[in-house]
Design an enzyme around this catalytic site. Structure first.
Site, PDB file in Angstrom:
ATOM      1  N   LYS A  12       0.837  -1.202   0.000  1.00 24.04           N
ATOM      2  CA  LYS A  12       0.000   0.000   0.000  1.00 24.04           C
ATOM      3  C   LYS A  12       0.876   1.259   0.000  1.00 24.04           C
ATOM      4  CE  LYS A  12      -1.793   2.577   3.197  1.00 24.04           C
ATOM      5  NZ  LYS A  12      -2.346   3.009   4.468  1.00 24.04           N
ATOM      6  N   ASP A  21      -6.264   0.604   0.406  1.00 24.92           N
ATOM      7  CA  ASP A  21      -6.355   1.003   1.813  1.00 24.92           C
ATOM      8  C   ASP A  21      -7.743   0.606   2.314  1.00 24.92           C
ATOM      9  OD1 ASP A  21      -8.100   2.805   0.719  1.00 24.92           O
ATOM     10  OD2 ASP A  21      -7.433   4.482   1.949  1.00 24.92           O
TER      11      ASP A  21
END
Ligand code: SF4
Length: 295
Positions: free
Chosen positions: A193, A212
């Site tokens: 991420k 996310d």
């Protein structure tokens, strides 16, 4: 009875005797119905001589059920309609974390785990004033950094990650944040991420889709994936979203999660994706909802 005063006669129609049943819809509800009608009209234009009907609010009566046979939520036309509406809704969005370099963005992204961007943006200006370079961070111990990042939560782990990453950037990459996924993933506290945020937002390299908490939830609600593991979600998304949209798509979905598609009580009535979204936890719906499509 005084002269000139005539008692009121009942109307012949008996109008005044009727008891009103049912409530007049509130102006807000009338607006919602009109909004949904106009959205439905964009997607499916009714034949000219077909009678106009009010869109039904399906959720309360029916509840989520199985999708109909043959329904393909990742059909290219559906995916491009989703992308088009996101484009109309969030034409020029980018990362909300304040930063002036790849290193600052990396630190801000690490600090944003389990925290809000607003919260992180409150902390980072002073943090980067105090430690203006990656070398300044590398010279710290995690304990020294802890008070500065305490308000972002999980501050012990975050301090360890930031100081560890700074030391590695200085020792192995000459003080420059690497522009390469594999190298980024060697930094402590940096997973896909964070690496995707840095590569996409700073280096403009589309190496993957940022997954996310918002992308995780909304991709599932929109039935773009059935997975709950972030890596598998990313793998599903990169298969159906054109590469040139990976970076923008992540930003748009993150903004959508902040503005409308909240984790609890999404604001479906205001959402331009409403009539193509079959999420099972919608708060308002003009289309059938699907059991598995839960955020
Ligand atoms: S309709 Fe509701 S659940 Fe679906 S994307 Fe919009 S806000 Fe989210």
């Amino acid at each position: 009875m005084p002269r000139g005063v005539v008692p009121r006669q009942p109307a012949r129609t008996g109008r005044q005797d009727r008891v009103r049943v049912g409530r007049t819809p509130s102006p807000a509800k009338v607006d919602r119905i009109a909004l949904a009608q106009s959205r439905n009209a964009v997607v499916q234009k009714a034949p000219k001589n077909q009678k106009k009907t009010k869109p039904a609010r399906v959720k309360a009566a029916a509840g989520p059920g199985k999708p109909p046979k043959g329904y393909n939520p990742v059909a290219p036309e559906r995916v491009s309609e989703i992308l088009k509406r996101l484009n109309d809704l969030y034409p020029e969005v980018t990362c909300a974390l304040t930063h002036k370099s790849a290193w600052e963005l990396l630190v801000a992204t690490v600090l944003s785990a389990q925290s809000t961007d607003v919260n992180v943006n409150r902390v980072t200006p002073e943090l980067f004033r105090k430690y203006p370079t990656v070398q300044a961070f590398a010279a710290l111990t995690p304990e020294q950094l802890e008070p500065d990042v305490r308000s972002t939560g999980f501050f012990r782990n975050k301090s360890k990650s930031v100081v560890g990453a700074a030391k590695k950037v200085v020792a192995d990459f000459g003080g420059e944040v690497p522009e390469d996924m594999d190298k980024l993933l060697t930094l402590p506290g940096v997973a896909r991420k964070t690496a995707n945020v840095v590569l996409g937002t700073w280096f403009k390299k589309a190496e993957g889709v940022v997954v996310d908490t918002h992308v995780h939830r909304i991709s599932r609600r929109l039935e773009l994936t059935k997975e709950s593991d972030t890596q598998k979600i990313e793998q599903d998304l990169v298969k159906i979203i054109p590469r040139e949209r990976w970076i923008l798509f992540s930003h748009q979905i993150i903004w959508h999660g902040r503005k409308l598609c909240f984790a609890r009580k999404p604001n479906c009535v205001e959402c331009p994706l409403e009539n193509i979204c079959h999420a099972g936890d919608k708060t308002w719906s003009t289309v059938e909802m699907h059991k598995g499509a839960i955020g």
